[in-house]
Scaffold this active site. Structure first.
Site, short mmCIF file in Angstrom:
data_model
loop_
_atom_site.label_atom_id
_atom_site.label_comp_id
_atom_site.label_asym_id
_atom_site.label_seq_id
_atom_site.Cartn_x
_atom_site.Cartn_y
_atom_site.Cartn_z
N LYS A 1 0.86 -1.19 0.00
CA LYS A 1 0.00 0.00 0.00
C LYS A 1 0.89 1.23 0.00
O LYS A 1 2.03 1.18 0.46
CB LYS A 1 -0.87 0.02 1.27
N ASP B 1 -6.98 4.40 -4.61
CA ASP B 1 -7.67 4.26 -3.32
C ASP B 1 -8.29 5.64 -3.09
O ASP B 1 -8.49 6.39 -4.07
CB ASP B 1 -6.67 3.86 -2.21
N1 GLU Z 1 -7.36 0.28 -2.94
C1 GLU Z 1 -8.08 -0.92 -3.25
C2 GLU Z 1 -8.08 -1.82 -2.04
O1 GLU Z 1 -8.11 -1.34 -0.93
C3 GLU Z 1 -7.63 -1.58 -4.54
C4 GLU Z 1 -6.21 -1.99 -4.59
C5 GLU Z 1 -5.77 -2.50 -5.96
O2 GLU Z 1 -6.58 -2.56 -6.87
O3 GLU Z 1 -4.57 -2.83 -6.09
O4 GLU Z 1 -8.10 -3.01 -2.12
#
Ligand code: GLU
Length: 450
Positions: free
Chosen positions: A125, A165
């Site tokens: 992340k 996100d």
């Molecule tokens: N931000 C999204 C999550 O919390 C998607 C992450 C992604 O697609 O890599 O899962």
């Protein structure tokens, strides 16, 4: 003291002031007790201590020039948490609340979420404390370019593939991608959530919200129920909330709320999706505008509930979909929900319920789908985007949606059977944590000490 307590107190000592990360770790670890008792090998291999420590954390300075010619400084983060199952995968969040604790909690959750999808993706992340609100398009572009100027050296299609996100949508992904291409001279799948024009997947934009509703459908089907004619509460007004609302309508339910940082809209006739999309996707306007355009709706400004509660959770309904942000649903909200008749909660956001609120849902034995299971449809469809990029294909919306539905059904099945295996049928929090952990832990053991 025991293995789990020792690890948690070690974490408190070595990661002080990281309350969200600690909350996420405690929830997972406490669920693992029965698994660790019957499988001493996880302790023998020090898996828990290894799992709570990110493989790599990158923190960097992001300098950019605003429209007045002033140099602005933000913090940038990418936490590459666990690569046992595949390249690091997880979004980027641009929001003033972002700090090391938030990024670590999100990265930690992502490990188990990604494992639950059954797809070959590790957990990571990133993000920044940059606030996109009120910034011009030029400022957003210059910030994204500056952010990627550092990030590019740490990512790659088989190494780490960020996505969006909160605060990072198609526009930001476009600017980030353009800068990566300019620096590296490579056109490759290093980000997901790309525009459909140039490498994005049909259905990715809708996937997190649709997935959270599919997950609710699966939970209700297990109780011989469905979503038809159900009154639903949705929080948030971003991508996840909008497509949760869209899918709820498609399945015959009636979503009557949404919310943003300013307050809540309650529209008893059902949220007008067209207005919501226009305000949030095109005009980037506050929800006060929704109330101006729909006289039958009520706007409740934030802060109306003295007991730390939120207006969106105080409306009578059958099901609730928290799609805003972490810890947006407190114990008093949870009690209000069950008291008002809500018997299904499917989390579109990451860790939207506080630990107390989640425990209340578990104790109440309602259908409760924790974020790491219920919102996994977004990252799962990101992996489908990666598969399309690497094979240079573009799949139809029907194909992507059929895969998404199958993935959400599998995640539900694996959480439910694992919960039963450990004698807590219907406790999908326990099921999700054990099922996700077991997959990652076994891969780590098989790959040796690394
Ligand atoms: N931000 C999204 C999550 O919390 C998607 C992450 C992604 O697609 O890599 O899962």
């Amino acid at each position: 003291m025991d293995y789990i307590h020792d690890t948690l107190s070690g974490l408190r000592a070595t990661s002080p002031a990281q309350s969200e990360f600690y909350q996420a770790a405690e929830e997972v670890l406490e669920c693992l007790r029965p698994l660790l008792q019957s499988n001493p090998r996880y302790h023998e291999h020090s898996i828990i201590e290894r799992m709570v420590e990110p493989e790599r954390q990158i923190m960097f300075r992001v300098c950019w020039v605003d429209d007045h010619g002033r140099v602005q400084i933000n913090k940038g983060y990418r936490v590459q948490f666990n690569s046992a199952l595949g390249p690091y995968k997880g979004g980027l969040r641009f929001h003033p609340s972002v700090n090391a604790s938030i990024i670590k909690f999100l990265g930690f959750e992502q490990i188990f979420k990604n494992a639950l999808t059954g797809l070959p993706i590790g957990g990571g992340k990133g993000g920044s404390n940059f606030d996109p609100k009120g910034k011009s398009d030029g400022e957003i572009m210059r910030f994204c370019q500056a952010f990627m100027t550092e990030l590019y050296r740490h990512i790659g299609p088989t190494r780490d593939v960020p996505a969006g996100d909160i605060g990072v949508g198609a526009r930001e992904i476009g600017y980030l991608y353009g800068q990566y291409k300019r620096i590296t001279a490579r056109y490759e799948g290093i980000l997901t959530g790309k525009s459909l024009n140039w490498g994005g997947s049909l259905g990715r934009k809708e996937a997190t919200g649709y997935g959270a509703v599919y997950f609710a459908q699966n939970m209700l089907a297990a109780r011989k129920e469905d979503l038809r004619s159900k009154t639903c509460l949705v929080s948030g007004a971003g991508n996840v909330a909008i497509y949760t609302i869209e899918k709820l309508y498609q399945l015959g339910a009636k979503p009557i709320t949404c919310s943003d940082s300013g307050g809540t809209i309650h529209d008893p006739r059902g949220i007008n999706l067209e207005t919501l999309k226009r305000l949030k996707e095109v005009e980037r306007a506050p929800l006060t505008k929704y109330a101006e355009q729909h006289a039958e709706s009520t706007y409740i400004p934030k802060g109306d509930y003295p007991d730390d509660g939120h207006a969106v959770w105080r409306v009578k309904a059958d099901a609730a979909f928290p799609c805003a942000t972490q810890n947006e649903l407190t114990l008093s909200d949870a009690k209000a929900l069950t008291h008002n008749g809500v018997y299904c909660v499917s989390e579109g956001a990451n860790m939207p319920s506080t630990a107390d609120a989640a425990n209340h849902f578990i104790a109440s034995k309602i259908a409760y789908g924790p974020g790491k299971a219920a919102n996994a449809g977004g990252v799962a469809t990101s992996q489908l985007e990666m598969a399309q990029n690497s094979s240079m294909e573009q799949w139809s919306l029907e194909k992507v949606d059929a895969k998404l539905q199958a993935i959400m059904a599998n995640i539900h099945q694996s959480c439910a059977t694992t919960a039963e295996e450990f004698n807590e049928p219907h406790n999908l929090v326990l099921g999700a944590n054990i099922a996700g952990f077991r997959k990652v832990a076994d891969a780590m053991i098989e790959q040796g000490v690394c």
